[in-house]
Design a protein around this motif. Structure first.
Motif, PDB file in Angstrom:
ATOM      1  N   PHE A   1     -15.358 -12.030  -1.749  1.00 39.45           N
ATOM      2  CA  PHE A   1     -14.978 -10.959  -2.659  1.00 39.45           C
ATOM      3  C   PHE A   1     -15.340  -9.601  -2.068  1.00 39.45           C
ATOM      4  O   PHE A   1     -14.540  -8.656  -2.095  1.00 39.45           O
ATOM      5  CB  PHE A   1     -15.676 -11.151  -4.004  1.00 39.45           C
ATOM      6  N   MET A   2     -16.534  -9.518  -1.483  1.00 44.36           N
ATOM      7  CA  MET A   2     -16.965  -8.228  -0.944  1.00 44.36           C
ATOM      8  C   MET A   2     -16.177  -7.845   0.298  1.00 44.36           C
ATOM      9  O   MET A   2     -15.913  -6.669   0.531  1.00 44.36           O
ATOM     10  CB  MET A   2     -18.453  -8.253  -0.677  1.00 44.36           C
ATOM     11  N   PHE A   3     -15.804  -8.872   1.090  1.00 41.15           N
ATOM     12  CA  PHE A   3     -14.901  -8.575   2.205  1.00 41.15           C
ATOM     13  C   PHE A   3     -13.611  -7.977   1.663  1.00 41.15           C
ATOM     14  O   PHE A   3     -13.098  -6.978   2.172  1.00 41.15           O
ATOM     15  CB  PHE A   3     -14.584  -9.852   2.988  1.00 41.15           C
ATOM     16  N   GLY A   4     -13.095  -8.608   0.628  1.00 43.02           N
ATOM     17  CA  GLY A   4     -11.881  -8.112   0.009  1.00 43.02           C
ATOM     18  C   GLY A   4     -12.057  -6.684  -0.475  1.00 43.02           C
ATOM     19  O   GLY A   4     -11.187  -5.822  -0.273  1.00 43.02           O
ATOM     20  N   LEU A   5     -13.214  -6.428  -1.075  1.00 44.66           N
ATOM     21  CA  LEU A   5     -13.515  -5.095  -1.581  1.00 44.66           C
ATOM     22  C   LEU A   5     -13.466  -4.079  -0.439  1.00 44.66           C
ATOM     23  O   LEU A   5     -12.839  -3.017  -0.547  1.00 44.66           O
ATOM     24  CB  LEU A   5     -14.900  -5.113  -2.209  1.00 44.66           C
ATOM     25  N   THR A   6     -14.125  -4.441   0.654  1.00 45.22           N
ATOM     26  CA  THR A   6     -14.154  -3.538   1.810  1.00 45.22           C
ATOM     27  C   THR A   6     -12.736  -3.252   2.288  1.00 45.22           C
ATOM     28  O   THR A   6     -12.360  -2.103   2.522  1.00 45.22           O
ATOM     29  CB  THR A   6     -14.973  -4.165   2.947  1.00 45.22           C
ATOM     30  N   PHE A   7     -11.960  -4.341   2.422  1.00 42.76           N
ATOM     31  CA  PHE A   7     -10.613  -4.147   2.947  1.00 42.76           C
ATOM     32  C   PHE A   7      -9.760  -3.338   1.985  1.00 42.76           C
ATOM     33  O   PHE A   7      -8.957  -2.506   2.402  1.00 42.76           O
ATOM     34  CB  PHE A   7      -9.948  -5.498   3.245  1.00 42.76           C
ATOM     35  N   SER A   8      -9.953  -3.586   0.695  1.00 38.68           N
ATOM     36  CA  SER A   8      -9.135  -2.800  -0.233  1.00 38.68           C
ATOM     37  C   SER A   8      -9.540  -1.341  -0.189  1.00 38.68           C
ATOM     38  O   SER A   8      -8.682  -0.462  -0.334  1.00 38.68           O
ATOM     39  CB  SER A   8      -9.206  -3.324  -1.671  1.00 38.68           C
ATOM     40  N   ALA A   9     -10.842  -1.087   0.029  1.00 37.78           N
ATOM     41  CA  ALA A   9     -11.260   0.308   0.152  1.00 37.78           C
ATOM     42  C   ALA A   9     -10.553   0.954   1.335  1.00 37.78           C
ATOM     43  O   ALA A   9     -10.012   2.060   1.233  1.00 37.78           O
ATOM     44  CB  ALA A   9     -12.768   0.383   0.327  1.00 37.78           C
ATOM     45  N   VAL A  10     -10.536   0.240   2.447  1.00 31.45           N
ATOM     46  CA  VAL A  10      -9.868   0.779   3.636  1.00 31.45           C
ATOM     47  C   VAL A  10      -8.393   1.006   3.341  1.00 31.45           C
ATOM     48  O   VAL A  10      -7.830   2.060   3.636  1.00 31.45           O
ATOM     49  CB  VAL A  10     -10.041  -0.176   4.833  1.00 31.45           C
ATOM     50  N   PHE A  11      -7.779   0.009   2.701  1.00 32.03           N
ATOM     51  CA  PHE A  11      -6.355   0.102   2.416  1.00 32.03           C
ATOM     52  C   PHE A  11      -6.084   1.245   1.448  1.00 32.03           C
ATOM     53  O   PHE A  11      -5.088   1.978   1.588  1.00 32.03           O
ATOM     54  CB  PHE A  11      -5.856  -1.230   1.846  1.00 32.03           C
ATOM     55  N   GLY A  12      -6.990   1.407   0.481  1.00 28.62           N
ATOM     56  CA  GLY A  12      -6.841   2.504  -0.466  1.00 28.62           C
ATOM     57  C   GLY A  12      -6.823   3.840   0.234  1.00 28.62           C
ATOM     58  O   GLY A  12      -5.978   4.704  -0.060  1.00 28.62           O
ATOM     59  N   VAL A  13      -7.718   4.008   1.178  1.00 29.29           N
ATOM     60  CA  VAL A  13      -7.763   5.270   1.914  1.00 29.29           C
ATOM     61  C   VAL A  13      -6.473   5.458   2.713  1.00 29.29           C
ATOM     62  O   VAL A  13      -5.933   6.560   2.806  1.00 29.29           O
ATOM     63  CB  VAL A  13      -8.999   5.338   2.803  1.00 29.29           C
ATOM     64  N   ILE A  14      -5.952   4.348   3.263  1.00 28.91           N
ATOM     65  CA  ILE A  14      -4.690   4.452   4.012  1.00 28.91           C
ATOM     66  C   ILE A  14      -3.583   4.937   3.076  1.00 28.91           C
ATOM     67  O   ILE A  14      -2.821   5.858   3.406  1.00 28.91           O
ATOM     68  CB  ILE A  14      -4.300   3.077   4.612  1.00 28.91           C
ATOM     69  N   VAL A  15      -3.517   4.320   1.918  1.00 24.61           N
ATOM     70  CA  VAL A  15      -2.475   4.707   0.954  1.00 24.61           C
ATOM     71  C   VAL A  15      -2.634   6.173   0.584  1.00 24.61           C
ATOM     72  O   VAL A  15      -1.660   6.934   0.547  1.00 24.61           O
ATOM     73  CB  VAL A  15      -2.548   3.804  -0.297  1.00 24.61           C
ATOM     74  N   TYR A  16      -3.896   6.570   0.345  1.00 21.08           N
ATOM     75  CA  TYR A  16      -4.151   7.975   0.047  1.00 21.08           C
ATOM     76  C   TYR A  16      -3.580   8.866   1.139  1.00 21.08           C
ATOM     77  O   TYR A  16      -2.877   9.840   0.881  1.00 21.08           O
ATOM     78  CB  TYR A  16      -5.663   8.200  -0.092  1.00 21.08           C
ATOM     79  N   ARG A  17      -3.855   8.489   2.386  1.00 20.81           N
ATOM     80  CA  ARG A  17      -3.392   9.305   3.510  1.00 20.81           C
ATOM     81  C   ARG A  17      -1.874   9.377   3.541  1.00 20.81           C
ATOM     82  O   ARG A  17      -1.286  10.443   3.710  1.00 20.81           O
ATOM     83  CB  ARG A  17      -3.908   8.730   4.824  1.00 20.81           C
TER      84      ARG A  17
ATOM     85  N   VAL B   1       0.338   8.827   1.119  1.00 22.61           N
ATOM     86  CA  VAL B   1       0.928   9.531  -0.017  1.00 22.61           C
ATOM     87  C   VAL B   1       0.711  11.026   0.124  1.00 22.61           C
ATOM     88  O   VAL B   1       1.651  11.814   0.020  1.00 22.61           O
ATOM     89  CB  VAL B   1       0.316   9.002  -1.333  1.00 22.61           C
ATOM     90  N   VAL B   2      -0.527  11.413   0.405  1.00 28.01           N
ATOM     91  CA  VAL B   2      -0.823  12.842   0.462  1.00 28.01           C
ATOM     92  C   VAL B   2      -0.036  13.509   1.585  1.00 28.01           C
ATOM     93  O   VAL B   2       0.521  14.599   1.399  1.00 28.01           O
ATOM     94  CB  VAL B   2      -2.338  13.073   0.616  1.00 28.01           C
ATOM     95  N   SER B   3       0.054  12.837   2.731  1.00 25.07           N
ATOM     96  CA  SER B   3       0.772  13.511   3.817  1.00 25.07           C
ATOM     97  C   SER B   3       2.254  13.594   3.499  1.00 25.07           C
ATOM     98  O   SER B   3       2.912  14.588   3.822  1.00 25.07           O
ATOM     99  CB  SER B   3       0.527  12.837   5.173  1.00 25.07           C
ATOM    100  N   ALA B   4       2.810  12.591   2.827  1.00 23.83           N
ATOM    101  CA  ALA B   4       4.218  12.670   2.430  1.00 23.83           C
ATOM    102  C   ALA B   4       4.431  13.827   1.466  1.00 23.83           C
ATOM    103  O   ALA B   4       5.367  14.622   1.612  1.00 23.83           O
ATOM    104  CB  ALA B   4       4.656  11.357   1.783  1.00 23.83           C
ATOM    105  N   LEU B   5       3.515  13.929   0.485  1.00 22.56           N
ATOM    106  CA  LEU B   5       3.651  14.996  -0.505  1.00 22.56           C
ATOM    107  C   LEU B   5       3.530  16.353   0.167  1.00 22.56           C
ATOM    108  O   LEU B   5       4.313  17.278  -0.105  1.00 22.56           O
ATOM    109  CB  LEU B   5       2.574  14.853  -1.591  1.00 22.56           C
ATOM    110  N   MET B   6       2.540  16.482   1.063  1.00 22.21           N
ATOM    111  CA  MET B   6       2.332  17.766   1.715  1.00 22.21           C
ATOM    112  C   MET B   6       3.486  18.112   2.633  1.00 22.21           C
ATOM    113  O   MET B   6       3.836  19.290   2.791  1.00 22.21           O
ATOM    114  CB  MET B   6       1.020  17.782   2.474  1.00 22.21           C
ATOM    115  N   ALA B   7       4.077  17.076   3.267  1.00 22.60           N
ATOM    116  CA  ALA B   7       5.205  17.327   4.164  1.00 22.60           C
ATOM    117  C   ALA B   7       6.402  17.851   3.386  1.00 22.60           C
ATOM    118  O   ALA B   7       7.224  18.605   3.903  1.00 22.60           O
ATOM    119  CB  ALA B   7       5.578  16.040   4.904  1.00 22.60           C
ATOM    120  N   MET B   8       6.490  17.441   2.112  1.00 20.45           N
ATOM    121  CA  MET B   8       7.600  17.901   1.291  1.00 20.45           C
ATOM    122  C   MET B   8       7.404  19.338   0.804  1.00 20.45           C
ATOM    123  O   MET B   8       8.338  19.971   0.343  1.00 20.45           O
ATOM    124  CB  MET B   8       7.756  16.978   0.081  1.00 20.45           C
ATOM    125  N   SER B   9       6.127  19.786   0.868  1.00 20.24           N
ATOM    126  CA  SER B   9       5.844  21.140   0.367  1.00 20.24           C
ATOM    127  C   SER B   9       6.617  22.168   1.178  1.00 20.24           C
ATOM    128  O   SER B   9       6.782  22.030   2.396  1.00 20.24           O
ATOM    129  CB  SER B   9       4.335  21.389   0.452  1.00 20.24           C
TER     130      SER B   9
END
Lengths: 859, 859
Positions: B395-411, B413-421
């Motif tokens: 479970f904790m491995f999963g947690l770690t990986f999801s945290a990493v994946f979450g940050v990737i998604v953040y990156r 999404v944010v870069s797509a949004l900013m690129a559209m600015s």
């Protein structure tokens, strides 16, 4: 007891080294403590002193032995020449003293029960014992013992007769080696161990150790473990081989190769004289290749790498078990004394320095710091030795490589000549004939160089002037291993990794000596050639070395020795007939023991065949197993009947050999990775199946591996002069190159790079996976067997108990003594109390050293 | 001496666990042997017995302490609630006995001169000593000693006060821990070690060991060695970085990228909204990349791998030196006693078994084999614990990986949004902003999860019910390491090996959530991003952990503790004012010591930054060095002033941490190989230079790495909707693919496979070369320093001499005693002689155990 042999040459005027030869002797003088130790001493005086000095040296030597507490008994009659024997007796006190210095452990009277298993595991182990019964040697005391005796440091000659006197003699002379034949053990070993009939039995290792000492005991124990573990390895190897046999008719690539309808016209293998040929003629090698080159081989390579890790771990455990049952656990490695050779050179150096200083003093008359104590040889003194060493080793490396190259040239030339022959019969057999003869030449060269290198390594190590005997052994082993390893494996490495890789392509072949093409592998792949090479060298080397070097030559030496002995005068012979020869006279005719290095070396080189290239030859473990079953008994026979009894040397482990084994294990991982990915066709097949095949099957693989060549691209004179396929316009060759109609004709194609990348990726994957698994195996198998660690714990607590009880008894004893004295009102009572106190508060093992410290209150 | 604290709750009726808290105490009773040991004991009774039982248990505990020979002193006044203190005194005899059981070595009176160097080496070492003088701490007895005292097993409380009483108390109760503040040492440590001003000095390791015991001494010694060896590593790192700075203006690829004339039109980075762009706009990242991605980095990676090997070898040597000077050479690891938790569970199990048996007997009335002795917990008892363990870890491995994946998604999404600015300013800063914020989010997540995982690991290990304290520690360390390692390195691994590898190509981009493109690396390569990620996480983690967790939280805890203490009644406060608080009252307010695991863990994770990805960030050793210089003093302050004095635990080595270090060293080789070959541009440059470049220089490299894309191949809607480069027909993108005009358009090109093969070949070469060199380093540096092995030899011979002399003295003494008795004609003379004999023939260290054996003649 010991026997000294002093060999007086007949021609007294000839100046030469007088030698005291060693042999064993059986007299059993009734002994106060019923000690049955029979010992022999060899003394070699390396220097060449004049005749007069010799007698002096002998007398001084004997005087020092007497001083050390030994008793001496000379031959009653004085003989002018030939061997004369002096028997030595080591009294109990001397043995005790020396054993104490060596911290030899002995069993105490106190014994304890080993833990009994109960329930299921007990019946399981009982069953196992019964199954094993027929494999156990018939040694009376080696029953199923449930008790073990507690051991502690103390002298007793019964269990450790070897080391103690050796130490005593060393105090007298640097080169004295003890000896101790027990006659019963000798007979038992002869009957239960040193015969081929016992090949299926376990070795009586404890008995071997008792008779020959720990070092030789460990060798045979190691050999036993190795041989035993070869059984599963060879079984898996046979299964893998059978899998190959079974699937040979289902293997699509070899079926395609044999299929006469898919008749690929191959480019000629040489210029001019060679003709086009059909791939289906190479059907045989393709089928043979499949026996060794199939997916099961990859599994087997991984299996064998893990097997090596398991073997090393298993041996560690066995070693610790043996250390425990032989009471070596606390043994500290004894500091070796300098070798006589070293001391001689040191003496010479000192002499020279003194001479120089004298000269300097005369010349300069200045007061300089005089370094009188030349303590050791520096690298400057050894520089010439090192230089000779390095240049010799480089020369021998060159020799090995030229031998390999010579065989290559032989192969190239002969196959070219045979290909030109008009006889079709000769032509078709070219490859087989050439390969076979070349391998046999290789084998002969290897065998000859092996013997030469062995001798050269000894000579080179002597030049280095190592300080101690163990230094000498280590340097010798490393050197000999390096040379013999290169020698045995250079041709195999060539076939595995270099053959056929520099052959060029049709129309642009690579030539050596301007005339001859570099050789190529068979169309079935280089693996089959590697396999032939390996099997012939491995089996041939073992057969010949066992028969010729290990049986033949010792017999020859014995014959020569006996023949030399005939040169005695008629009177003596008469005399001899009158008195039956003593045991020591008989033993004197045996061959002296020359160390375990050759025995280990043979096994290590064999281990290389079993581990390094096992991916190409799954039957290697089987051949090794068959060889070793014989080898054990052969060595046993040699040790029991043909050699003078070797010196018993204490050892805790097999020393540098373990490191060599473990190094080879590590090396084998990368070698096997390369064999699978580069020598075998495993990776190209995988790549074809998953990247290029339309159907996902192997159909079309052969077509895919063959490149196209437009015959019009032949340079003038290179095309076949006369061909029975004159209409050929495009021929095929085995390589991944661009077709003639491409823009980059005959360059490496994309497929080439993709396959190369896949091969390299496989190497990385295989290497790291296997290394990880090996680490895991080493980590999962504990070094100390569980029952041993439990026993050690129990022994520790039991020892504490015993000590505490002893202490109490002692206290009571002394109390009674002193109380009787105190009644008298003696004025020594202060001293008495002091002493009493001391004995009470400090169990003996802690020493009396601390008496004063505890009492004066500063601590 | 010891102080027991018995904490009686105020509300007697409330049922809860009564605890005996530990603290240190300074009373110095004048002592027969002038022993200055102050000890404290903590006893935790884990079970929750009823109130009445509590008193019984306390009484039983005290009775057992008295039985073991300890003396007790209670508080004169009896208090009803709050902590009450009981002071214990361990007499000399008990200390002696226990020290003997533990085989503790002490120095004897006999000392010997250390070998003096002479000539050049002496003046060299003198010079070295003088240079080092300012770095030595001001500890009086730590001078340049030329003698060493012989040591042997014997009790003395002066040097080893910790273990012996602990053992004694263990016989009485499973949870007793001793304690011993020396006041002078404490002050010295405070002045010379635990302050930032001494950052440049060596640590007074001997003093630390004296005050805190071997285990903590080894930790600081290890930290010292690690920090010291970071100095050369960071210097080389700085040089490599400077080389990058110096050559940045000569680097052809980055010059080509910045060259506005070679204006490559790049394909849009997203569909629709993104426009074509010019490569020269990425000039900055290209130049920054070169700072870390240059040939010197390859050298540095090899250097650091060898550095790791050297560090491990150096530490081994240091450990052996410390073992020698702390007299631990003969120390055997003591068998740990079971943990109370384990015993409780075992007790419960036994109870349950007995109940079951009773039921069975009642029901069946059959006589069955009754297994009364449940000796240990089997895997069945632990099965629930294991299952929870495995699932939690997954479970904790999963947690770690999801945290990493979450940050990737953040990156993404944010870069797509900013690129559209529409704001061009925003657009140009997209990458920097997104990367920086994402890394900071990563960092925060890592820090939070780190703390959670630390607590969860303890909880999980408790569930496993390990038998002994050392088992517990090992399991805990492995689990915590696994979790924290994954946590700290998962985002870094992602950037190094996965980022940008699944992004697809123009016209065929890979999408996540149907809408957002997978992110790519900057045109300068992923290495610069890896570098940013590494440096922020490393520096941030260390700064925050040092400041918040190591300084802030302990202070907070102290505050809370002080605040809690205010809840005492007014009378008591008055009382307190009347009597100044004893030392033990003050010490009671300090934070208890919670083991070295967090300290080691922090350093090991840092070691990962220094070794695993060092190829991408040569300044990592420098940052580690700066951190550690502070860390040492911080830890020192914490140990000296903020923690209750920890239990002194004997240890020969740093245990499992060494294995983890060595494992990371091995792992780092392959990681660095992959970073260099896959993350950096080193291999593509080499391939270009030697395979494709016409001139043999790097000119044209950028053109070579960019593939062509025909904009007409865009799917409908994917082409830029509005572009300021409307005339573009072909745009470029970074990949090795076939051009649009090729037959296999957009397939991987031959160059791709060639580069891939080169990358893989480099990995194999690098890994095997570095492994070989590391083995060589480990082999060349001997494990035992030469002077230590010489000293050991000398000590051995000296000890033998001393023993022989002692033996002689004893003999004379006894002889005189017995002779005076013999004059009387006593009839105990047989016994006397017997005893005399015994003492003579066996030096005390061999024990009296063998008296009878030698005498009855069977041995």
């Amino acid at each position: 007891d010991y026997v000294l042999v002093f060999y007086q040459r007949k021609q007294i005027s000839v100046r030469g080294s007088d030698r005291l030869h060693r042999l064993s002797a059986p007299p059993h003088p009734p002994h106060r403590l019923s000690v049955c130790v029979d010992l022999a001493v060899e003394v070699e005086l390396e220097a060449d002193p004049a005749e007069g000095e010799m007698v002096l040296i002998r007398e001084e030597f004997e005087a020092r032995l007497l001083e050390a507490g030994l008793e001496m008994e000379r031959d009653t009659e004085v003989r002018v020449y030939g061997p004369s024997f002096t028997r030595l007796h080591v009294p109990w006190q001397v043995l005790s003293r020396e054993a104490e210095f060596l911290k030899i452990k002995i069993p105490t009277k106190k014994s304890y029960d080993l833990k009994q298993e109960n329930g299921f595991s007990a019946s399981l182990s009982e069953f196992w014992r019964k199954v094993n019964q027929p494999f156990q040697p018939n040694i009376p005391q080696l029953g199923h013992s449930t008790t073990k005796q507690l051991s502690h440091y103390a002298p007793t000659p019964h269990h450790t007769p070897h080391q103690a006197p050796r130490h005593a003699l060393r105090h007298a002379t640097p080169h004295a080696m003890p000896h101790a034949p027990h006659h019963a053990p000798h007979q038992l070993l002869h009957d239960e161990w040193a015969r081929y009939g016992a090949f299926y039995k376990y070795q009586p290792v404890d008995l071997i150790r008792k008779y020959f000492g720990e070092k030789i005991g460990l060798y045979f124990a190691w050999l036993g473990v190795y041989t035993q573990l070869l059984i599963p390895a060879s079984m898996v190897g046979i299964i893998v081989f059978c899998y190959g046999c079974y699937t040979v008719d289902m293997d699509v690539p070899s079926l395609e190769m044999c299929d006469k309808q898919q008749n690929f016209t191959m480019c000629p293998l040489c210029d001019g004289v060679c003709d086009y040929w059909h791939l289906s003629t190479a059907c045989g090698t393709a089928r043979a290749s499949h026996l060794f080159d199939n997916p099961a081989t990859v599994f087997f390579a991984i299996f064998m790498s893990l097997w090596v890790a398991t073997f090393l771990e298993h041996w560690k455990r066995r070693q610790i078990s043996l250390n425990h049952s032989w009471d070596l656990t606390g043994l500290e490695e004894e500091e070796d004394h300098p070798r006589p050779k070293y001391e001689t050179v040191l003496l010479q150096k000192r002499q020279m320095m003194r001479n120089k200083e004298k000269k300097n003093e005369k010349k300069k008359k200045k007061k300089k710091k005089i370094e009188t104590g030349v303590e050791k040889l520096t690298w400057r003194d050894r520089l010439p030795g090192y230089l000779i060493n390095i240049s010799s080793i480089l020369f021998m490396f060159g020799l090995t490589f030229s031998a390999v190259f010579g065989v290559i040239v032989y192969r190239i030339v002969v196959s070219a000549l045979m290909a030109m022959s008009p006889d079709p019969e000769t032509k078709s057999n070219v490859r087989v004939t050439v390969t076979a003869t070349a391998v046999i030449i290789n084998l002969v060269v290897i065998l000859i160089l092996d013997e030469i290198y062995g001798a050269v390594a000894v000579w080179l190590t002597e030049l280095e002037i190592p300080r101690t005997e163990s230094n000498f052994e280590q340097h010798l082993i490393l050197k000999a291993f390096l040379l013999k390893f290169m020698n045995a494996y250079a041709p195999i490495f060539y076939v595995a990794f270099f053959k056929g890789r520099f052959a060029g392509r049709p129309g642009d072949y690579v030539y050596v000596f301007n005339d001859y093409r570099m050789e190529e592998c068979a169309p079935g792949g280089c693996l089959i050639e590697l396999c032939i090479q390996l099997s012939i060298i491995m089996v041939g080397k073992q057969l010949i070395q066992n028969n010729v070097f290990e049986i033949g030559i010792p017999k020859l030496k014995k014959l020569i020795r006996a023949w030399k002995g005939k040169g005695i005068s008629l009177e003596e012979r008469e005399e001899q007939r009158a008195r039956p020869p003593q045991q020591w006279n008989l033993d004197y005719t045996l061959v002296p023991f020359e160390g375990l290095t050759p025995e280990y070396m043979e096994m290590i080189i064999q281990f290389g065949f079993v581990s390094l290239f096992v991916a190409s030859f799954p039957l290697a473990p089987l051949f090794a197993l068959l060889n070793n079953v014989i080898e054990i008994r052969l060595d046993a026979k040699k040790f029991v009947t043909e050699l003078r009894r070797p010196d018993a040397v204490q050892a805790k482990d097999i020393g540098i050999w373990y490191n060599i084994l473990s190094g080879m294990g590590k090396f084998s991982v990368i070698i096997n990775a390369f064999v699978i990915s580069f020598t075998s066709d495993f990776i190209p097949r995988l790549v074809y199946q998953y990247m290029y095949s339309q159907t996902g099957t192997m159909h079309g693989f052969i077509d895919h591996t063959l490149s196209h060549f437009n015959v019009s691209n032949f340079r003038p004179g290179n095309a076949p002069t006369s061909s029975y396929l004159p209409e050929t316009t495009v021929c095929r060759y085995k390589d991944y190159r661009e077709p003639p109609w491409s823009a980059e004709a005959y360059q490496f194609s994309k497929t080439y790079w993709a396959v190369l990348a896949a091969r390299l990726a496989f190497v990385i994957l295989f290497q790291n996976l296997v290394m990880f698994l090996s680490l895991l195996v080493a980590w999962v198998i504990p070094d100390v067997p569980k029952n041993i660690s439990e026993q050690l714990k129990r022994e520790k607590t039991l020892l504490v108990d015993v000590f505490l009880r002893e202490e109490k008894e002692k206290f009571h004893l002394l109390q009674s003594l002193f109380s009787s004295k105190d009644q008298r009102g003696s004025d020594t009572s202060v001293v008495a109390t002091w002493s009493l106190n001391a004995v009470i508060s400090h169990p003996c093992r802690l020493g009396v050293l601390f008496l004063k410290q505890c009492d004066d209150g500063t601590y």
